[in-house]
Design a protein around this motif. Sequence first.
Motif, PDB file in Angstrom:
ATOM      1  N   VAL A 199       0.950  -1.065  -0.084  1.00 43.36           N
ATOM      2  CA  VAL A 199       0.035   0.004   0.229  1.00 43.36           C
ATOM      3  C   VAL A 199       0.568   1.704   0.261  1.00 43.36           C
ATOM      4  CG1 VAL A 199      -2.055   1.410   1.688  1.00 43.36           C
ATOM      5  CG2 VAL A 199      -2.320  -1.496   1.237  1.00 43.36           C
ATOM      6  N   SER A 200       2.059   1.270   0.582  1.00 44.81           N
ATOM      7  CA  SER A 200       3.044   2.527   1.275  1.00 44.81           C
ATOM      8  C   SER A 200       3.539   2.647  -0.514  1.00 44.81           C
ATOM      9  CB  SER A 200       4.108   2.539   1.836  1.00 44.81           C
ATOM     10  OG  SER A 200       3.729   1.994   2.794  1.00 44.81           O
ATOM     11  N   ALA A 203       0.819   3.686  -2.374  1.00 48.35           N
ATOM     12  CA  ALA A 203       0.100   5.506  -1.854  1.00 48.35           C
ATOM     13  C   ALA A 203       1.850   6.913  -2.517  1.00 48.35           C
ATOM     14  CB  ALA A 203       0.431   5.573  -0.358  1.00 48.35           C
ATOM     15  N   ALA A 210       0.047   6.385   3.398  1.00 45.85           N
ATOM     16  CA  ALA A 210      -0.838   5.615   3.268  1.00 45.85           C
ATOM     17  C   ALA A 210      -2.111   4.934   4.017  1.00 45.85           C
ATOM     18  CB  ALA A 210       0.912   4.101   3.181  1.00 45.85           C
ATOM     19  N   SER A 214      -4.899   4.647   1.201  1.00 49.13           N
ATOM     20  CA  SER A 214      -6.206   3.923   1.589  1.00 49.13           C
ATOM     21  C   SER A 214      -7.139   3.445   1.600  1.00 49.13           C
ATOM     22  CB  SER A 214      -5.778   2.671   3.212  1.00 49.13           C
ATOM     23  OG  SER A 214      -3.990   2.023   2.455  1.00 49.13           O
ATOM     24  N   GLU A 215      -7.910   4.995   2.651  1.00 45.39           N
ATOM     25  CA  GLU A 215      -9.241   5.916   2.922  1.00 45.39           C
ATOM     26  C   GLU A 215      -9.764   6.543   1.797  1.00 45.39           C
ATOM     27  OE1 GLU A 215     -10.963   9.460   5.544  1.00 45.39           O
ATOM     28  OE2 GLU A 215      -8.578   8.922   6.148  1.00 45.39           O
ATOM     29  N   LYS A 218     -10.158   3.443  -1.084  1.00 47.47           N
ATOM     30  CA  LYS A 218     -11.808   2.573  -0.791  1.00 47.47           C
ATOM     31  C   LYS A 218     -12.807   3.671  -1.213  1.00 47.47           C
ATOM     32  CE  LYS A 218     -14.299  -0.411   1.222  1.00 47.47           C
ATOM     33  NZ  LYS A 218     -14.009  -1.571   1.040  1.00 47.47           N
ATOM     34  N   SER A 224     -10.433  -2.644  -1.551  1.00 38.69           N
ATOM     35  CA  SER A 224      -9.522  -2.016  -1.164  1.00 38.69           C
ATOM     36  C   SER A 224      -8.223  -1.940  -1.626  1.00 38.69           C
ATOM     37  CB  SER A 224      -9.170  -2.970  -0.481  1.00 38.69           C
ATOM     38  OG  SER A 224      -8.559  -4.326  -0.219  1.00 38.69           O
ATOM     39  N   PRO A 225      -6.921  -1.097  -1.530  1.00 44.00           N
ATOM     40  CA  PRO A 225      -5.814  -1.067  -2.702  1.00 44.00           C
ATOM     41  C   PRO A 225      -5.196  -2.671  -2.751  1.00 44.00           C
ATOM     42  CG  PRO A 225      -5.168   0.283  -1.289  1.00 44.00           C
ATOM     43  CD  PRO A 225      -6.494   0.019  -0.344  1.00 44.00           C
TER      44      PRO A 225
END
Length: 282
Positions: A199-200, A203, A210, A214-215, A218, A224-225
């Motif tokens: 995810v990082s 991002a 991150a 993610s927020e 979504k 989700s990623p």
Amino acid sequence: MSVNGNWLDMPLFTFLGFDCIRKTIGLSEHTHKVFELTYISEGECVWLTAKGQEIHLYGGWAAIIQPGEPHQGKWNVISPSRLFWAGFDPFHPEACLNTTFTPHEMAHIGNILKSAGNMAWKADKTTVEAFEDLRYALELEKEGKEGVLSKASHRSTVCRLLAAIANSISQNPVSRNCSEKIKNLETYIAVNIRKDISVSELASQTGMSAARFSERFKKETGLSPADFIRRVRCEKACGLIKEGKLSITEIAFRLGFSSSQHFAGVFKKYTGMTPSQYKRQQ
């Protein structure tokens, strides 16, 4: 659950339906004589037209399919989702009957829908609320709890929904920006498909932390990623299976899956069939 347009005595409004799809189901090619508007409140859906155009819907997104356009769920299936669909015919000779629109306004709405082609966009608050209100109306109808004036209220909701959709389509540049961000990430994932993408790492491509990424991701896509990465890998897998040059196991490792069993489980979740079953259909 669904109803046809006779439910509200509106020539404009031809059908309405809602389904909470808990597991992948089949949806083969079909057409409608009117504009089909769909909305996904949770999960995802991919329409595939006969011309090969893919229309992706994520949680909170709506889409329009043109009249007479053959389309189907990608891979002939619909993934788990909370799906709404409705049909509108603004060019019907009596389209204004039992609506709040003037003939001029109805013609304007029809031209907006026609010029949109097949497309998806982030649904606004009014569109979401109108679809949810109509879902509740369907439940009351099914249970026989409709009041004397209920249908008058539902007709108003239908008009509110159509006006909101026409306005959203007119303001589509905002939606294009969202789609472009997703497209860029999809390209990045495809290039780095064999890696264990974090995810990082995603991002960093957007300049966000991150947690913030993610927020936002979504909220914008309904996925989700991690789910998004798996979907991209499954789409790539379909292409490799069609080519027929690699075994299922080779495809699994090429796309970064830990084993062919893991690959088969994820692939079936997104397509409704195992890689071997998909291969036999080609």
